[in-house]
Design a protein around this motif. Structure first.
Motif, PDB file in Angstrom:
ATOM      1  N   GLY A 244       0.803  -1.216   0.000  1.00  0.00           N
ATOM      2  CA  GLY A 244       0.000   0.000   0.000  1.00  0.00           C
ATOM      3  C   GLY A 244       0.836   1.265   0.000  1.00  0.00           C
ATOM      4  O   GLY A 244       1.788   1.412  -0.764  1.00  0.00           O
ATOM      5  N   VAL A 264     -12.481   6.015  -2.021  1.00  0.00           N
ATOM      6  CA  VAL A 264     -12.246   4.582  -1.842  1.00  0.00           C
ATOM      7  C   VAL A 264     -13.347   3.798  -2.557  1.00  0.00           C
ATOM      8  O   VAL A 264     -14.528   3.950  -2.231  1.00  0.00           O
ATOM      9  CB  VAL A 264     -12.216   4.212  -0.351  1.00  0.00           C
ATOM     10  N   PHE A 268     -13.216  -2.041  -1.519  1.00  0.00           N
ATOM     11  CA  PHE A 268     -12.377  -1.906  -0.332  1.00  0.00           C
ATOM     12  C   PHE A 268     -13.223  -1.658   0.914  1.00  0.00           C
ATOM     13  O   PHE A 268     -12.929  -2.194   1.990  1.00  0.00           O
ATOM     14  CB  PHE A 268     -11.374  -0.765  -0.527  1.00  0.00           C
ATOM     15  N   SER A 269     -14.259  -0.836   0.771  1.00  0.00           N
ATOM     16  CA  SER A 269     -15.152  -0.578   1.910  1.00  0.00           C
ATOM     17  C   SER A 269     -15.825  -1.860   2.358  1.00  0.00           C
ATOM     18  O   SER A 269     -15.969  -2.115   3.564  1.00  0.00           O
ATOM     19  CB  SER A 269     -16.202   0.469   1.526  1.00  0.00           C
ATOM     20  N   GLN A 272     -13.262  -4.065   4.171  1.00  0.00           N
ATOM     21  CA  GLN A 272     -12.931  -3.547   5.498  1.00  0.00           C
ATOM     22  C   GLN A 272     -14.049  -3.805   6.493  1.00  0.00           C
ATOM     23  O   GLN A 272     -13.793  -4.234   7.629  1.00  0.00           O
ATOM     24  CB  GLN A 272     -12.641  -2.045   5.422  1.00  0.00           C
ATOM     25  N   ASP A 279      -8.071   0.745   9.543  1.00  0.00           N
ATOM     26  CA  ASP A 279      -7.629   1.639   8.482  1.00  0.00           C
ATOM     27  C   ASP A 279      -6.150   1.414   8.162  1.00  0.00           C
ATOM     28  O   ASP A 279      -5.765   1.356   6.996  1.00  0.00           O
ATOM     29  CB  ASP A 279      -7.828   3.105   8.906  1.00  0.00           C
ATOM     30  N   MET A 282      -5.630  -1.694   6.145  1.00  0.00           N
ATOM     31  CA  MET A 282      -6.098  -1.531   4.766  1.00  0.00           C
ATOM     32  C   MET A 282      -5.087  -0.753   3.934  1.00  0.00           C
ATOM     33  O   MET A 282      -4.757  -1.149   2.812  1.00  0.00           O
ATOM     34  CB  MET A 282      -7.444  -0.796   4.757  1.00  0.00           C
ATOM     35  N   TYR A 283      -4.576   0.355   4.479  1.00  0.00           N
ATOM     36  CA  TYR A 283      -3.691   1.228   3.702  1.00  0.00           C
ATOM     37  C   TYR A 283      -2.263   0.719   3.620  1.00  0.00           C
ATOM     38  O   TYR A 283      -1.469   1.255   2.860  1.00  0.00           O
ATOM     39  CB  TYR A 283      -3.730   2.647   4.276  1.00  0.00           C
ATOM     40  N   PHE A 286      -3.584  -2.645   0.689  1.00  0.00           N
ATOM     41  CA  PHE A 286      -4.242  -2.404  -0.595  1.00  0.00           C
ATOM     42  C   PHE A 286      -3.913  -1.013  -1.144  1.00  0.00           C
ATOM     43  O   PHE A 286      -3.438  -0.135  -0.422  1.00  0.00           O
ATOM     44  CB  PHE A 286      -5.758  -2.524  -0.432  1.00  0.00           C
ATOM     45  N   ASN A 287      -4.254  -0.802  -2.431  1.00  0.00           N
ATOM     46  CA  ASN A 287      -4.046   0.527  -3.012  1.00  0.00           C
ATOM     47  C   ASN A 287      -5.134   1.510  -2.601  1.00  0.00           C
ATOM     48  O   ASN A 287      -4.962   2.725  -2.734  1.00  0.00           O
ATOM     49  CB  ASN A 287      -3.923   0.450  -4.547  1.00  0.00           C
ATOM     50  N   MET A 288      -6.275   1.013  -2.126  1.00  0.00           N
ATOM     51  CA  MET A 288      -7.376   1.832  -1.602  1.00  0.00           C
ATOM     52  C   MET A 288      -7.871   2.880  -2.595  1.00  0.00           C
ATOM     53  O   MET A 288      -8.338   3.962  -2.234  1.00  0.00           O
ATOM     54  CB  MET A 288      -6.973   2.493  -0.287  1.00  0.00           C
TER      55      MET A 288
END
Length: 331
Positions: A244, A264, A268-269, A272, A279, A282-283, A286-288
């Motif tokens: 990420g 986003v 991704f939402s 998550q 958060d 996730m970051y 992933f590229n988010m």
């Protein structure tokens, strides 16, 4: 109640991977004597070879466990695009033009239908990147490989003075983010774990696409980057893949502050919320929604956006090292 999911729990330890890669790189001390020496250090997005007024560059990458999603959906028609994108995007970050590619397929059993679909995607990826596929290797490795693994190596070229390494990055430069097409081809180990634990590949999102369709959406190929680097001053570029936002650390010892991240995407939402993922996790996985970024003086923003209309400023370079998202450091 579903427990919190993490990349490490799913099977990929980013911190361990970084230490393991460092252990490998530290052992690579030999340097060729004579012409065509190596430029720079091992560890950037691509390796450079001195060819007089030009540099040649090599990048290598694969599709990873996205192949398991293709297997589950019995659709291998786009993974070839991913294979080429993951390689060419690693060249674009140094303003290198991809010109040739070789693929490597390792499998436990050959399937002509599957191979034809993989070839379809490789061909489309080569078209998008304006690049020749000049060869490859297929190995049947029953007992060693379970399923099919697709990878490739890409050759790039550029005039030496046009290579962008990140050395020109200074505090005050802006970070211009470019949207991804979705999850791209990283973080799939965690994404698959969440889908398989909490839903199914047939589960439909509010945008009308199934989770399987979202996860198979091919990686965006950022070919327009070469035109951007011709049009304006660019100090550095980042391909946001596995790790990420931590990928920015590969560019400079300065810090990168993301204050206004791109929107986003729903996939991704969903991941998550369903996986109860923090958060920070996730970051750093992933590229988010931001698959690529330019680091440039503010005066270059208009030229960047003229060529890449969906790009916009998301933050700036700081004196303080590290990567921060709205003031919170990503480690």
């Amino acid at each position: 109640m579903t427990e919190e999911h993490t990349y490490r729990e799913a099977g990929v330890d980013i911190d361990l991977e970084a230490r393991a890669v460092r252990a490998l790189i530290d052992s690579l001390t030999y340097r060729r004597s004579g012409d065509f020496s190596m430029l720079g250090k091992v560890g950037h997005f691509a390796g450079l070879i001195d060819c007089g007024p030009y540099v040649l560059a090599l990048a290598v990458d694969g599709v990873g466990t996205k192949m398991l999603v293709a297997d589950a959906l019995e659709d291998w028609s786009t993974v070839g695009i991913d294979c080429i994108a993951m390689n060419t995007n690693d060249l674009y970050v140094m303003n290198l033009e991809p010109v040739a590619f070789v693929d490597y397929i390792a499998t436990d059993a050959l399937s002509p239908e599957k191979m034809a679909q993989i070839g379809e995607g490789l061909n489309e990826g080569a078209r998008l990147a304006n690049m020749n596929i000049v060869g490859g290797e297929t190995a049947t490795l029953k007992g060693l490989v379970n399923g099919l693994d697709l990878a490739g190596t890409c050759l790039g070229v550029q005039k030496k003075e046009k290579v962008v390494t990140g050395a020109g990055i200074v505090p005050g430069d802006v970070i211009v983010g470019v949207p991804s097409s979705g999850i791209h081809s990283n973080g799939l180990t965690l994404a698959r774990k969440v889908v398989e634990d909490c839903a199914s590949y047939d589960t439909r999102l509010s945008n009308g696409k199934t989770l399987g369709e979202e996860l198979l959406t091919p990686t965006r190929i950022y070919a327009e980057v070469l035109r951007v680097a011709e049009a304006c001053e660019i100090h550095g570029m980042c391909h946001v893949t596995g790790g990420g936002l931590l990928n920015f650390k590969r560019l400079s010892e300065y810090g990168f502050s993301i204050t206004d991240p791109l929107e986003v995407p729903e996939i991704f939402s969903w991941l998550q919320e369903a996986g109860k993922i923090s958060d920070a996790e996730m970051y750093r996985t992933f590229n988010m929604g931001m698959g690529y970024a330019f680091v440039a003086p503010e005066k270059s923003v208009a030229a960047i956006r003229a060529i890449v209309p969906d790009a916009r400023v998301v933050g700036e370079v700081t004196e303080e090292p590290g990567v921060r998202l709205k003031g919170v450091e990503i480690r």
